[in-house]
Motif scaffolding. Structure first.
Motif, short mmCIF file in Angstrom:
data_model
loop_
_atom_site.label_atom_id
_atom_site.label_comp_id
_atom_site.label_asym_id
_atom_site.label_seq_id
_atom_site.Cartn_x
_atom_site.Cartn_y
_atom_site.Cartn_z
N UNK A 195 0.84 -1.20 0.00
CA UNK A 195 0.00 0.00 0.00
C UNK A 195 0.88 1.25 0.00
N UNK A 196 1.95 1.23 0.81
CA UNK A 196 2.88 2.37 0.86
C UNK A 196 3.56 2.57 -0.49
N UNK A 197 3.97 1.45 -1.09
CA UNK A 197 4.68 1.50 -2.38
C UNK A 197 3.78 2.09 -3.46
N UNK A 198 2.50 1.70 -3.44
CA UNK A 198 1.59 2.16 -4.50
C UNK A 198 1.14 3.60 -4.27
N UNK A 222 6.00 3.91 -11.72
CA UNK A 222 7.44 3.70 -11.83
C UNK A 222 8.28 4.83 -11.27
N UNK A 223 7.74 5.54 -10.26
CA UNK A 223 8.48 6.68 -9.71
C UNK A 223 9.17 6.38 -8.39
N UNK A 224 9.11 5.10 -7.94
CA UNK A 224 9.65 4.78 -6.61
C UNK A 224 11.13 5.11 -6.51
N UNK A 225 11.84 5.00 -7.62
CA UNK A 225 13.28 5.29 -7.63
C UNK A 225 13.61 6.74 -7.34
N UNK A 226 12.61 7.62 -7.46
CA UNK A 226 12.84 9.04 -7.15
C UNK A 226 12.97 9.29 -5.65
N UNK A 227 12.38 8.38 -4.85
CA UNK A 227 12.30 8.63 -3.41
C UNK A 227 13.24 7.76 -2.58
N UNK A 228 13.64 6.62 -3.11
CA UNK A 228 14.57 5.73 -2.41
C UNK A 228 15.63 5.24 -3.38
N UNK A 229 16.84 5.03 -2.85
CA UNK A 229 17.93 4.59 -3.72
C UNK A 229 17.64 3.21 -4.29
N UNK A 230 17.24 2.27 -3.41
CA UNK A 230 16.81 0.94 -3.90
C UNK A 230 15.45 0.66 -3.26
N UNK A 261 1.97 27.10 -2.46
CA UNK A 261 2.58 26.21 -3.45
C UNK A 261 2.26 24.77 -3.09
N UNK A 262 1.70 24.04 -4.07
CA UNK A 262 1.40 22.63 -3.84
C UNK A 262 2.64 21.80 -4.16
N UNK A 263 3.01 20.87 -3.26
CA UNK A 263 4.20 20.05 -3.55
C UNK A 263 3.96 19.14 -4.76
N UNK A 264 5.05 18.84 -5.50
CA UNK A 264 4.92 17.98 -6.69
C UNK A 264 4.44 16.58 -6.34
N UNK A 265 4.95 16.06 -5.22
CA UNK A 265 4.54 14.72 -4.78
C UNK A 265 3.84 14.85 -3.45
N UNK A 266 2.79 14.05 -3.28
CA UNK A 266 1.91 14.24 -2.13
C UNK A 266 2.53 13.76 -0.81
N UNK A 267 3.36 12.69 -0.87
CA UNK A 267 3.81 12.08 0.37
C UNK A 267 5.31 12.19 0.62
N UNK A 268 6.12 11.96 -0.40
CA UNK A 268 7.56 11.90 -0.19
C UNK A 268 8.26 12.98 -1.01
#
Lengths: 106, 132
Positions: free
Chosen positions: A58-61, A69-77, B75-82
């Protein structure tokens, strides 16, 4: 020569803190649930692994926008950090709540 | 929103816990062993719903609020959570907010070229006068 990615540390730390907050709440809630349901120990751990993985999915989605496919933007792996790294780290919290609630309910 | 979900989830788990406690007390008084008959399905469903609500509460609690920039714009952040961890994307957000996280380092007195700053100021103030 491959281009090396430079990371901004404070944002990476913040993301990790948010992930561990969600995982802490999940393992405590699962512990309370296991205490009330009082399963056999083996099923109790299975309950933990399944519940923990479902909440991580749920967190991942939702938070990592993993389907886009944006998970790589927030975590290295992302897969390793979200699904594997804290699995054992959160077991003591789960067992603590499980034992406490089990003792209260029984 | 997250607080409401936390409260609802806790109440559900508390209620399920008390129901389970009463159920076990009943089994003790009627001399049944609890392994023979499992918990009623309504308690099991209540526990599962409580856990789901609590997890949803924790997910919504990490939401990033809107920012107020230096120019008083919401300003609204680009991503909602992280927040993005790549340096280029992280600094793009700071530029949007018109703040600089390294300002403290870049404006240390030892690193300021006073003569150059005075020249810049003189040039700027001269232009201001000319414009007027």
């Amino acid at each position: 020569m491959s281009k090396e990615t430079i990371y901004y540390g404070p944002n990476a730390d913040e993301n990790k803190k948010k992930l561990s907050k969600v995982q802490d709440v999940t393992s405590l809630a699962l512990g309370v649930g296991a205490g009330i349901l009082a399963p056999e120990p083996v099923y109790g751990f299975l309950f933990y692994v399944i519940g923990y993985t479902v909440s991580n999915i749920a967190f991942y989605i939702t938070c990592c926008e993993g389907l886009q496919g944006r998970a790589g933007q927030f975590y290295k792996s992302p897969v390793k950090e979200i699904f594997v790294d804290n699995l054992l780290h959160n077991i003591p919290e789960y067992i603590m709540m499980w034992c406490l609630v089990y003792a209260l309910v029984k | 929103m997250s607080k409401i979900l936390y409260i609802v989830g806790s109440i559900l788990l508390l209620h399920a816990g008390y129901s389970s406690f009463e159920f076990h007390q009943l089994l003790k008084t009627t001399h049944h062993s609890s392994t023979d008959s499992g918990l009623p399905s309504d308690i099991i469903i209540e526990v599962l719903v409580g856990i789901v609500v609590l997890v949803a509460g924790s997910l919504s609690s990490i939401e990033i609020p809107n920012f107020l920039s230096v120019d008083n714009e919401v300003i609204h952040p680009d991503h909602k959570y992280l927040k993005p961890i790549e340096m280029s994307k992280a600094t793009a957000e700071f530029e949007k907010l018109k703040i600089n996280p390294f300002a403290e380092l870049e404006t240390r007195i030892e690193f300021i070229d006073i003569v150059n700053k005075r020249k810049e100021y003189a040039k700027w103030s001269g232009q201001e006068v000319e414009e007027k």
